[in-house]
Design a protein around this motif. Structure first.
Motif, PDB file in Angstrom:
ATOM      1  N   UNK A 235      -1.626  22.201  -2.765  1.00 38.05           N
ATOM      2  CA  UNK A 235      -2.887  21.469  -2.862  1.00 38.05           C
ATOM      3  C   UNK A 235      -2.690  20.039  -3.340  1.00 38.05           C
ATOM      4  N   UNK A 236      -1.721  19.824  -4.231  1.00 39.57           N
ATOM      5  CA  UNK A 236      -1.500  18.511  -4.811  1.00 39.57           C
ATOM      6  C   UNK A 236      -0.019  18.154  -4.725  1.00 39.57           C
ATOM      7  N   UNK A 237       0.274  16.889  -4.594  1.00 42.40           N
ATOM      8  CA  UNK A 237       1.682  16.470  -4.582  1.00 42.40           C
ATOM      9  C   UNK A 237       2.241  16.519  -6.001  1.00 42.40           C
ATOM     10  N   UNK A 238       3.553  16.557  -6.175  1.00 40.06           N
ATOM     11  CA  UNK A 238       4.136  16.589  -7.525  1.00 40.06           C
ATOM     12  C   UNK A 238       3.854  15.289  -8.276  1.00 40.06           C
ATOM     13  N   UNK A 239       3.436  15.428  -9.528  1.00 44.14           N
ATOM     14  CA  UNK A 239       3.060  14.236 -10.295  1.00 44.14           C
ATOM     15  C   UNK A 239       4.242  13.325 -10.568  1.00 44.14           C
ATOM     16  N   UNK A 240       5.487  13.868 -10.574  1.00 46.71           N
ATOM     17  CA  UNK A 240       6.629  13.014 -10.884  1.00 46.71           C
ATOM     18  C   UNK A 240       6.987  12.078  -9.725  1.00 46.71           C
ATOM     19  N   UNK A 241       6.302  12.235  -8.578  1.00 41.10           N
ATOM     20  CA  UNK A 241       6.473  11.315  -7.461  1.00 41.10           C
ATOM     21  C   UNK A 241       5.369  10.266  -7.414  1.00 41.10           C
ATOM     22  N   UNK A 242       4.485  10.269  -8.445  1.00 39.65           N
ATOM     23  CA  UNK A 242       3.345   9.360  -8.449  1.00 39.65           C
ATOM     24  C   UNK A 242       3.778   7.895  -8.374  1.00 39.65           C
ATOM     25  N   UNK A 243       2.880   7.058  -7.865  1.00 41.37           N
ATOM     26  CA  UNK A 243       3.029   5.607  -7.937  1.00 41.37           C
ATOM     27  C   UNK A 243       2.581   5.133  -9.322  1.00 41.37           C
TER      28      UNK A 243
ATOM     29  N   UNK B 263       1.604  -4.039 -19.136  1.00 43.35           N
ATOM     30  CA  UNK B 263       2.878  -3.391 -19.425  1.00 43.35           C
ATOM     31  C   UNK B 263       3.359  -2.583 -18.239  1.00 43.35           C
ATOM     32  N   UNK B 264       4.667  -2.436 -18.171  1.00 39.31           N
ATOM     33  CA  UNK B 264       5.297  -1.715 -17.075  1.00 39.31           C
ATOM     34  C   UNK B 264       4.766  -0.284 -16.988  1.00 39.31           C
ATOM     35  N   UNK B 265       4.311   0.126 -15.786  1.00 39.62           N
ATOM     36  CA  UNK B 265       3.853   1.496 -15.490  1.00 39.62           C
ATOM     37  C   UNK B 265       2.695   1.935 -16.409  1.00 39.62           C
ATOM     38  N   UNK B 266       1.814   1.006 -16.751  1.00 40.71           N
ATOM     39  CA  UNK B 266       0.763   1.337 -17.706  1.00 40.71           C
ATOM     40  C   UNK B 266      -0.624   1.463 -17.092  1.00 40.71           C
ATOM     41  N   UNK B 267      -0.783   1.063 -15.822  1.00 37.53           N
ATOM     42  CA  UNK B 267      -2.110   1.070 -15.219  1.00 37.53           C
ATOM     43  C   UNK B 267      -2.378   2.398 -14.504  1.00 37.53           C
ATOM     44  N   UNK B 268      -3.641   2.628 -14.174  1.00 36.60           N
ATOM     45  CA  UNK B 268      -4.007   3.764 -13.355  1.00 36.60           C
ATOM     46  C   UNK B 268      -4.530   4.967 -14.115  1.00 36.60           C
ATOM     47  N   UNK B 269      -4.570   6.112 -13.455  1.00 40.59           N
ATOM     48  CA  UNK B 269      -5.125   7.328 -14.049  1.00 40.59           C
ATOM     49  C   UNK B 269      -4.422   7.714 -15.345  1.00 40.59           C
TER      50      UNK B 269
ATOM     51  N   UNK C 264       0.853  -1.180   0.000  1.00 42.79           N
ATOM     52  CA  UNK C 264       0.000   0.000   0.000  1.00 42.79           C
ATOM     53  C   UNK C 264       0.893   1.234   0.000  1.00 42.79           C
ATOM     54  N   UNK C 265       0.526   2.236  -0.784  1.00 45.59           N
ATOM     55  CA  UNK C 265       1.287   3.470  -0.821  1.00 45.59           C
ATOM     56  C   UNK C 265       0.362   4.676  -0.936  1.00 45.59           C
ATOM     57  N   UNK C 266       0.727   5.751  -0.253  1.00 44.52           N
ATOM     58  CA  UNK C 266      -0.108   6.960  -0.300  1.00 44.52           C
ATOM     59  C   UNK C 266       0.795   8.188  -0.386  1.00 44.52           C
ATOM     60  N   UNK C 267       0.478   9.076  -1.322  1.00 48.76           N
ATOM     61  CA  UNK C 267       1.228  10.300  -1.574  1.00 48.76           C
ATOM     62  C   UNK C 267       0.281  11.482  -1.512  1.00 48.76           C
ATOM     63  N   UNK C 268       0.666  12.538  -0.814  1.00 49.93           N
ATOM     64  CA  UNK C 268      -0.188  13.721  -0.772  1.00 49.93           C
ATOM     65  C   UNK C 268       0.640  14.939  -0.367  1.00 49.93           C
TER      66      UNK C 268
ATOM     67  N   UNK D 122      -0.341   8.308 -16.128  1.00 54.00           N
ATOM     68  CA  UNK D 122       0.529   9.258 -15.432  1.00 54.00           C
ATOM     69  C   UNK D 122       0.650   8.938 -13.957  1.00 54.00           C
ATOM     70  N   UNK D 123       0.166   7.736 -13.551  1.00 52.60           N
ATOM     71  CA  UNK D 123       0.300   7.338 -12.160  1.00 52.60           C
ATOM     72  C   UNK D 123      -0.721   8.003 -11.270  1.00 52.60           C
ATOM     73  N   UNK D 124      -0.644   7.703 -10.004  1.00 49.38           N
ATOM     74  CA  UNK D 124      -1.577   8.251  -9.028  1.00 49.38           C
ATOM     75  C   UNK D 124      -0.944   8.330  -7.666  1.00 49.38           C
ATOM     76  N   UNK D 125      -1.714   8.845  -6.709  1.00 42.35           N
ATOM     77  CA  UNK D 125      -1.168   9.064  -5.364  1.00 42.35           C
ATOM     78  C   UNK D 125      -1.553   7.955  -4.384  1.00 42.35           C
ATOM     79  N   UNK D 126      -2.290   6.934  -4.856  1.00 46.92           N
ATOM     80  CA  UNK D 126      -2.657   5.829  -3.977  1.00 46.92           C
ATOM     81  C   UNK D 126      -2.427   4.516  -4.716  1.00 46.92           C
ATOM     82  N   UNK D 127      -1.645   3.624  -4.105  1.00 48.23           N
ATOM     83  CA  UNK D 127      -1.294   2.343  -4.703  1.00 48.23           C
ATOM     84  C   UNK D 127      -1.816   1.215  -3.825  1.00 48.23           C
TER      85      UNK D 127
END
Length: 773
Positions: free
Chosen positions: A636-644, A656-662, A626-630, A677-682
Motif C-alpha cells: 500500500x505504501x512505499x518504504x519510508x527509508x526511500x523518501x525524498x 537545515x539539511x533534510x529538515x522540510x516536509x512531513x 520533481x520526484x515521485x515515489x510510490x 521523515x520525508x515524503x513521496x513527492x518532491x
C-alpha cells in the motif's frame, strides 16, 4: 661630434698604425670591428669624416675626434655612461613591470648605454599614455644621477594625478535620435550618482574611440549608410579636473534594401547560402545583419572544409537615387582544407587518448568548423579543464592542409587523502577517501571512501568507464555498506538502517548530446526503530511501541532484500562539465524493484537546468526537480527509508539539511518534537543570477551568485495534512560562493528564509565540501 685634424691631414696619407684613446668599458676590439679602416689604407679628410660618423652611429660615444700623429691615426673617444639602475616612483595605474618592459624596448635598461634623447622621448610618450587615460595633470620627471666609473642612476618620478571626470557629452547634428538615445550604450558617461562605484565618468581616449564606433554602428544598423562622425572635440577645464566631449555628426538619409545578390565561387548550392542571408528586399539596411550574414556563410563553407573562405557583403547605392541600396555578397571559398594532424597541449595529467576519443574532427578528412567546435565543446564538458582553446594553423608550404591544436588548462578533478572534519547534522567525521573523475588521467571515475562519524560508519566503492567500448558505451559498478547507531537520545534520526548492496550500469549514447542508461542491483536493508520512532517505522518493523518504550530495547528490526532495476535518459548541451555558463541539461530516471523483491515500489524523477546568458559576465540559471515515489502490487505504501528530503545545499538553502516536509506521527509515548521523515513527492525550483567574482582576474575556478530557492516535500498518502499545496512551498534567497579547490568543490551560502513556518529549522549560513552548484 667633433672632428679635428692638423694641417697635414688636408693631404691623404697611408695608415701605418691605429691608436684608440679614451676607452673605459668598451674594448678596443669593438671599435676596430666597426671602424671601416685598417693599417695600410690610404685616407683623406672625407674618408676620415665618414668613418667618424659610422663610429658615432653605434650610440656608444658622445664625442669622437680623429687626429694624425705622423702616419698613426689617433681615435679619441668619450664614452656615453652606462645605466647602473632604474627606479620608478609614483606609478599606480600602470604596473611597474609593464613600464620597465616599455623602457627596455625603448633602449633604457640596466647595463645599456644611456642616451639623453631617448629618455626625453620616453618622458613625452609616458605623459601621452597618461593623457590617454584622462590624467591631464600627469607629470613625468626623470632624474639622472652621475655615478663613479662613468655610470648613471635614473630615477623616474611620476605624478599621475586624478582622472578627469566627464561633465558633459554633446552630440551635434542629430535630428532623428535624441542625445539620450545615442549615448545610452556609451561606455563613457556623464558623472552620476553611482559614478564613484562604476567609474564610467573617467575619460579615456580608447573608450571614446569605442563609443564613436558604437555610434556609427547604431546609425548604420538603422539604415543610415552615409553616416559619419565629422569631428570630435575634447575640452579640459583649466584645473584639468573636468572634460567636455563634443561629437559633430552627419546623419545622412535612411536607406532600404533594394536587391540582395550573391556572387563568387560558392562551392555549395546557392539556395543553402541564401537561407543564411538575413537581409531581405524592402527591409531597412542594417550593417550588423550584413556582418552576421558574412559570418554565417563563412561558417557554412567552413563546415565543408573551406576553412579560409572570405565573404564580404558590400552595399552600393541604387542608381535610381531613391534611397535604396543593393547589397552584394562576394564569396571566395578558396581551396578545400584537410587536417594533417590533431595536437593537444597542456594536458600534463590527462592522457592524449582521453582527449582524442572526444574528437569529432578526424585526421585526414577535410577541416569542418562545426566538427572542430563540437570537439572543443566535448572537451569542456568533461569537467577536467578550466578552459579549452583551439587553433588551426596552416601547414608550412601547403595551401590545403592545417593542423588542429587544442590547448587545455587542467583543474583539480578530485581528491586523495585522509580527512578529519565536521559536517552539519552528522558531527565529527573521520575518513579516508579517493575521489577522482579523471583517475590517473584515464578519464575513468573512481571513488573509494571509508568514513566514521558519531552515528554512522560507511564504506563504498564505485567505478565508471565512460568508454567501455570504442563507441562510447559506458559501464559502471558500485558496492556499498553502511551501519548506523541510534542508541543515543540526541541522535538526529528516529530510525536507522544497515545497508549492503551494489549495482551494475551500462550507458548507451543515442547522439552526441543524449544517452540512455540501464542498471540492475541488489540491496539488503535492515531497519531499526528507536524510542522516538514515528508510527510508520513501528508499522514497518512490526514491533510493539509500548514494550519498546518501557523496556528501552532497540534490537527489534526487519530485513528486506530488494533487486532494483534502473533506467534513465539524459540530454545535455552544457558548454562545461563544471561551472557551465550556457546550454541546458535534462534527466528523466526511473527505479523499480523487480519481481522477487521483498518490497514493491518505484521511484521516478525529472531534473532540468538551463543557462541564459544575459551579458558577457552575467548568467541566469533556472533549475527544477520533481520526484515521485510510490508502491505497486500488494504494497500500500512505499518504504519510508526511500523518501525524498528537502532543505540544505542542492535543495532549499536557508533551511537545515533534510529538515522540510512531513513530520512523524507521534503517540502519547513519543518524546520531543516531531521530526521530518520525508515524503513521496518532491518539488523544487531555483533561479540563480551568476556574476563574476570581484577582484578575481581568473574566475573559472570560482562561482558567485544570487539565488532564490523554492520547494518542499509532500506525502500523497497523508493528503489532509501534507498533500501538495503551492502555499506550502518554502522559499529563501541569498548569496552563494563555490570554489574548486585541490580537495574538491567548497561552497558557502548566506541566505534568508522567506516564509518559514513554526517548526521549520532555518539556517542562515551553510557550507558544503564536494558539491558544486
Amino acid at each position: 661630434m667633433a672632428f679635428f685634424a692638423n694641417a697635414a691631414m688636408a693631404d691623404s696619407f697611408v695608415i701605418k698604425d691605429i691608436r684608440v684613446e679614451g676607452l673605459q668599458r668598451i674594448s678596443a676590439g669593438a671599435v676596430f670591428n666597426v671602424l671601416p679602416l685598417q693599417v695600410g689604407d690610404e685616407v683623406n679628410e672625407n674618408i676620415l669624416a665618414r668613418s667618424a660618423r659610422i663610429l658615432f652611429k653605434t650610440g656608444n660615444f658622445q664625442d669622437i675626434s680623429l687626429a694624425r700623429d705622423g702616419d698613426i691615426l689617433v681615435v679619441q673617444v668619450s664614452e656615453r655612461p652606462s645605466i647602473a639602475s632604474i627606479e620608478l616612483d609614483g606609478n599606480k595605474s600602470i604596473e611597474t613591470e609593464n613600464l620597465m618592459q616599455g623602457l627596455s624596448q625603448a633602449g633604457l635598461s640596466e647595463g645599456s648605454v644611456f642616451q639623453r634623447v631617448t629618455l626625453d622621448r620616453l618622458k613625452v610618450e609616458l605623459e601621452r599614455q597618461y593623457i590617454a587615460q584622462g590624467r591631464y595633470g600627469a607629470r613625468v620627471e626623470p632624474e639622472v644621477k652621475p655615478l663613479p666609473r662613468n655610470r648613471v642612476a635614473i630615477n623616474i618620478k611620476i605624478k599621475e594625478g586624478d582622472v578627469a571626470t566627464i561633465s558633459k557629452v554633446d552630440i551635434v547634428g542629430n535630428t532623428v535620435f535624441t542625445d539620450e538615445e545615442l549615448v545610452e550604450n556609451f561606455e563613457l558617461k556623464e558623472s552620476h550618482m553611482f559614478s564613484f562605484f562604476k567609474g564610467d565618468d573617467k575619460y579615456s581616449r580608447e573608450k571614446l574611440s569605442g563609443d564613436l564606433e558604437k555610434l556609427s554602428s547604431f546609425y548604420q544598423d538603422r539604415g543610415y549608410v552615409n553616416f559619419r562622425v565629422e569631428s570630435t572635440q575634447v575640452s579640459v577645464t583649466p584645473d584639468k579636473s573636468e572634460v567636455y566631449i563634443t561629437a559633430n555628426i552627419s546623419e545622412g538619409e535612411r536607406f532600404t534594401v533594394n536587391e540582395v545578390k550573391l556572387t563568387g565561387d560558392l562551392k555549395v548550392p546557392e539556395a543553402d547560402l541564401r537561407r543564411l542571408i538575413l537581409l531581405r528586399s524592402g527591409q531597412t539596411f542594417s550593417r550588423s545583419l550584413v556582418t552576421t550574414s558574412n559570418e554565417l556563410i563563412s561558417k557554412r563553407l567552413g563546415n565543408e572544409g573551406y576553412t579560409f573562405a572570405n565573404v564580404n557583403g558590400v552595399p552600393s547605392l541604387s542608381p535610381a537615387g531613391d534611397n535604396t541600396v543593393d547589397v552584394t555578397f562576394y564569396v571566395d571559398a578558396g581551396t578545400r582544407v584537410y587536417v594533417r594532424r590533431i595536437n593537444f597541449l597542456g594536458n600534463t595529467k590527462t592522457r592524449d587518448e582521453v582527449l582524442r576519443r572526444e574528437m569529432r574532427q578526424m585526421e585526414g578528412s577535410w577541416a569542418s568548423g562545426q566538427l572542430i567546435e563540437n570537439s572543443k565543446v566535448r572537451l569542456e564538458r568533461l569537467g577536467f579543464f578550466k578552459g579549452v582553446t583551439v587553433e588551426t594553423p596552416r601547414v608550412p608550404g601547403e595551401d590545403d592542409q592545417v593542423d588542429v591544436t587544442y590547448s587545455v588548462e587542467e583543474q583539480p578533478s578530485g581528491s586523495i587523502g585522509a580527512s578529519v572534519g565536521y559536517q552539519q547534522g552528522t558531527g565529527f567525521v573521520f575518513g579516508a577517501n579517493l575521489s577522482q573523475t579523471n583517475f590517473l588521467g584515464t578519464g575513468n571515475r573512481v571513488t573509494i571512501a571509508a568514513n566514521r562519524s558519531d552515528i554512522r560508519d560507511s564504506i563504498s566503492f564505485s567505478f565508471l568507464d565512460p568508454y567501455y567500448t570504442i563507441d562510447g558505451v559506458s559501464r559502471g559498478y558500485s558496492l556499498f555498506y553502511q551501519k548506523t547507531d541510534i542508541s543515543e537520545d540526541d541522535v538526529i534520526s528516529n530510525w536507522a538502517s544497515d545497508r549492503l548492496g551494489g549495482n551494475l550500469t551500462f550507458g548507451y549514447p543515442t547522439s552526441d548530446i543524449s544517452r540512455l542508461s540501464f542498471g540492475i542491483g541488489f540491496e539488503s536493508v535492515t531497519v531499526y526503530g528507536s524510542r522516538r520512532s514515528p508510527l510508520q517505522v513501528w508499522e514497518l518493523v512490526g514491533y510493539d511501541l509500548y514494550e519498546a518504550n518501557i523496556n528501552g530495547a532497540f534490537t527489534q528490526s526487519e530485513d528486506f532484500l530488494n533487486f532494483p532495476l534502473t533506467g534513465s535518459w539524459s540530454i545535455s548541451t552544457l558548454n562545461r562539465g563544471v561551472f557551465a555558463t550556457r546550454g541546458s541539461s535534462h534527466t528523466v530516471s526511473l527505479q523499480i524493484t523487480s519481481p522477487g523483491s521483498d518490497l514493491e515500489y518505484f521511484k521516478s524523477s525529472l531534473q532540468s537546468q538551463k543557462y541564459f546568458p544575459i551579458t558577457q559576465d552575467w548568467v541566469l540559471r533556472l533549475r527544477s526537480e520533481l520526484g515521485y515515489l510510490d508502491a505497486y502490487g500488494d504494497d500500500d505504501k512505499p518504504p519510508f527509508y526511500e523518501h525524498y528530503y528537502a532543505g540544505g545545499f542542492g535543495s532549499i538553502r536557508g533551511y537545515e539539511d533534510r529538515s522540510l516536509g512531513p513530520r512523524e506521527i507521534q503517540s502519547a509515548y513519543d518524546f520531543g518534537d516531531p521530526r521530518a521523515i520525508g515524503g513521496n513527492f518532491l518539488a523544487e525550483a531555483s533561479a540563480e543570477f551568476i556574476f563574476p567574482m570581484p577582484f578575481v582576474k581568473d574566475s573559472r575556478s570560482f562561482r558567485t551568485l544570487f539565488f532564490i530557492d523554492a520547494g518542499n516535500v509532500f506525502d500523497t498518502h497523508r493528503k489532509d495534512e501534507y498533500g501538495f499545496e503551492l502555499s506550502e512551498m518554502r522559499m529563501s534567497a541569498g548569496i552563494a560562493l563555490s570554489w574548486i579547490t585541490g580537495i574538491g568543490p567548497l561552497s558557502f551560502s548566506l541566505s534568508k528564509a522567506f516564509n518559514d513556518q513554526p517548526g521549520d529549522d532555518v539556517q542562515s549560513f551553510q557550507f558544503s565540501l564536494g558539491q558544486p552548484f
